[in-house]
Scaffold this active site. Structure first.
Site, PDB file in Angstrom:
ATOM      1  N   GLU A 154       0.822  -1.209   0.000  1.00  0.00           N
ATOM      2  CA  GLU A 154       0.000   0.000   0.000  1.00  0.00           C
ATOM      3  C   GLU A 154       0.860   1.264   0.000  1.00  0.00           C
ATOM      4  OE1 GLU A 154      -3.985  -1.568   2.322  1.00  0.00           O
ATOM      5  OE2 GLU A 154      -2.289  -0.851   3.519  1.00  0.00           O
TER       6      GLU A 154
ATOM      7  N   ARG B 126       3.626  19.648   8.185  1.00  0.00           N
ATOM      8  CA  ARG B 126       4.591  18.593   8.496  1.00  0.00           C
ATOM      9  C   ARG B 126       5.862  19.098   9.203  1.00  0.00           C
ATOM     10  NH1 ARG B 126       6.972  15.961   4.916  1.00  0.00           N
ATOM     11  NH2 ARG B 126       7.062  13.975   6.033  1.00  0.00           N
TER      12      ARG B 126
ATOM     13  N   TYR C 198       6.313  17.251  12.871  1.00  0.00           N
ATOM     14  CA  TYR C 198       7.386  16.328  13.215  1.00  0.00           C
ATOM     15  C   TYR C 198       8.708  16.630  12.530  1.00  0.00           C
ATOM     16  CZ  TYR C 198       4.427  13.999   9.670  1.00  0.00           C
ATOM     17  OH  TYR C 198       3.603  13.723   8.598  1.00  0.00           O
TER      18      TYR C 198
ATOM     19  N   CYS D  35       0.264  32.898  12.615  1.00  0.00           N
ATOM     20  CA  CYS D  35       0.600  33.533  13.882  1.00  0.00           C
ATOM     21  C   CYS D  35       1.138  32.491  14.858  1.00  0.00           C
ATOM     22  CB  CYS D  35      -0.632  34.238  14.442  1.00  0.00           C
ATOM     23  SG  CYS D  35      -0.247  35.419  15.747  1.00  0.00           S
TER      24      CYS D  35
END
Length: 438
Positions: free
Chosen positions: A291, A331, A335, A362
């Site tokens: 997958e 993203r 992390y 902000c």
């Protein structure tokens, strides 16, 4: 809509070209921020999956992990390439239904599927439901019985193998919200429940180690564990595993020091080890399913921004702010994801200093790229952030009430709008004012 070839040719030598399209012309035509997706790159990746996996090994399947990027147009591309679709929510499933995607090739994942989502899946006769826990097993049994259906399922199991990646995208370890534990009491109880149900047919197992993996060893370790489980269950329950879904998570290069590995790097040792283990244990090798999501679409996308304010702090840092950021690409803040970028209207200019690309939200944490080597820039320049095809559009939000960018698909040298840019009116389209406030 498309840009005439003449316009492209006039600027082809000085601007950044992506899939034979002038990105500066795209920014002028469609505005920024703008997601740009290459159909050609997506199809090339699908072709590699067919040649290196589906056509090479019998009894194999591949499903695109749609959480990486999903639109109606993307459904059509994946369908035409002969791949299945992995969905993880009612919204993704509804998108597939709306695109008339073949329901028999849809697999439904998720650790907390609702009654409504499972009912939508059952009534539309999707191919497989990957059951994540005992609660879901009971709810699904009731829905299948109510609608007089026999639903084919896989058990998602936790093999206890951590992936070498960020902890937020590692999913195969024992301490995970995903999957049924392979501890004996848990898996045996799950078997008792499913074998007693005339409305559920267990086809096999699914595991997913994590995302953005560059090392194939974690897959090999998981296969060792899962094939032993298959043997134990065959001996105890006379159960033959017909399908084994090993998930995806194959990494791509986001920065110059990272290199995307071919699909064969993952699937060749995986298939070799599965074949060997099944032979050793006297098992028939099940149908193997992969997958990939990010691996298919990640490098097929870029995001275009317009540079606004430039703040120089002597002997500290230069901040170059763009007209997007955290809402269209969370993203880096989520992390620590790293990206590379080019100044689209001067891609070959000498890189003379280091600057940090900041978003307009902000939030102090709204930084797209730290310490990027760049030429001198000015307000109004166009910045192209590379390899943003996966988990950018799909994770976008309206934080700070910023409209989401549009999405343009490049196909045979022409750009087509596949998602319209949001307007301010869209931001309040669902708002309601109680009568006492009027």
């Amino acid at each position: 809509m498309y840009i005439q070839k003449g316009i492209i040719q006039k600027q082809i030598e000085k601007n950044f070209i992506f899939d034979n399209i002038d990105t500066v012309a795209l920014a002028k035509e469609f505005g920024t921020p703008l997601y740009v997706i290459s159909e050609n790159i997506i199809r090339s990746k699908c072709s590699q999956i067919r040649n290196s996996f589906l056509n090479k090994y019998p009894d194999t399947k591949a499903a695109y992990a749609s959480k990486a990027f999903l639109t109606l147009a993307m459904c059509k591309i994946i369908e035409s390439e002969g791949l299945g679709l992995d969905v993880v929510s009612g919204g993704e499933l509804f998108t597939a239904i709306s695109a008339n995607f073949p329901m028999g090739k849809v697999m439904f994942h998720g650790n907390n599927k609702s009654y409504e989502e499972l009912k939508l899946a059952v009534t539309n006769s999707i191919g497989r439901i990957i059951v994540d826990n005992f609660y879901e097993l009971e709810v699904l049994q009731g829905i299948a019985k109510e609608h007089n259906k026999r639903v084919k399922i896989l058990f998602r199991i936790s093999p206890g193998v951590p992936g070498k990646t960020h902890k937020f995208i590692s999913t195969g370890q024992t301490d995970s919200k995903f999957g049924i534990s392979i501890e004996e009491n848990s898996i045996n109880l799950a078997f008792k429940k499913v074998l007693a149900s005339p409305n559920l047919k267990l086809m096999g197992f699914h595991f997913h180690i994590g995302s953005q993996l560059f090392d194939n060893r974690s897959y090999i370790n998981a296969i060792e564990i899962v094939t032993n489980l298959m043997k134990d269950l065959k001996e105890k329950w006379q159960f033959t595993t017909e399908e084994l879904n090993i998930g995806g998570g194959f990494g791509i290069g986001y920065s110059p020091n990272e290199k995307t590995k071919p699909i064969s790097y993952y699937v060749d040792p995986i298939m070799k080890n599965i074949e060997n283990k099944c032979n050793q244990l006297g098992l028939k090798r099940p149908t193997i399913i992969i997958e990939p999501g990010r691996w298919i679409v990640g490098e097929a996308g870029i995001t275009l921004y317009t540079i606004g304010s430039i703040k120089e702090i002597p002997n500290v840092r230069t901040y170059i702010s763009v007209d997007g950021g955290l809402p269209d690409n969370p993203r880096p803040a989520l992390y620590g994801a790293k990206y590379s970028a080019v100044v689209a209207n001067r891609p070959y200019a000498e890189k003379v200093h280091t600057a940090t690309i900041a978003g307009k939200s902000c939030e102090s944490g709204d930084i797209l790229i730290w310490d990027l080597k760049m030429p001198h820039v000015k307000s109004g320049d166009i910045l192209a952030v590379l390899n943003t095809g996966a988990y950018n559009y799909s994770m976008a939000s309206n934080y700070n009430r910023l409209p989401k960018p549009g999405v343009v698909l490049i196909s045979n040298g022409k750009p087509y709008v596949i998602v319209e840019r949001e307007k301010y009116e869209d931001l309040i389209s669902k708002d309601k004012i109680p009568n006492h406030l009027l």
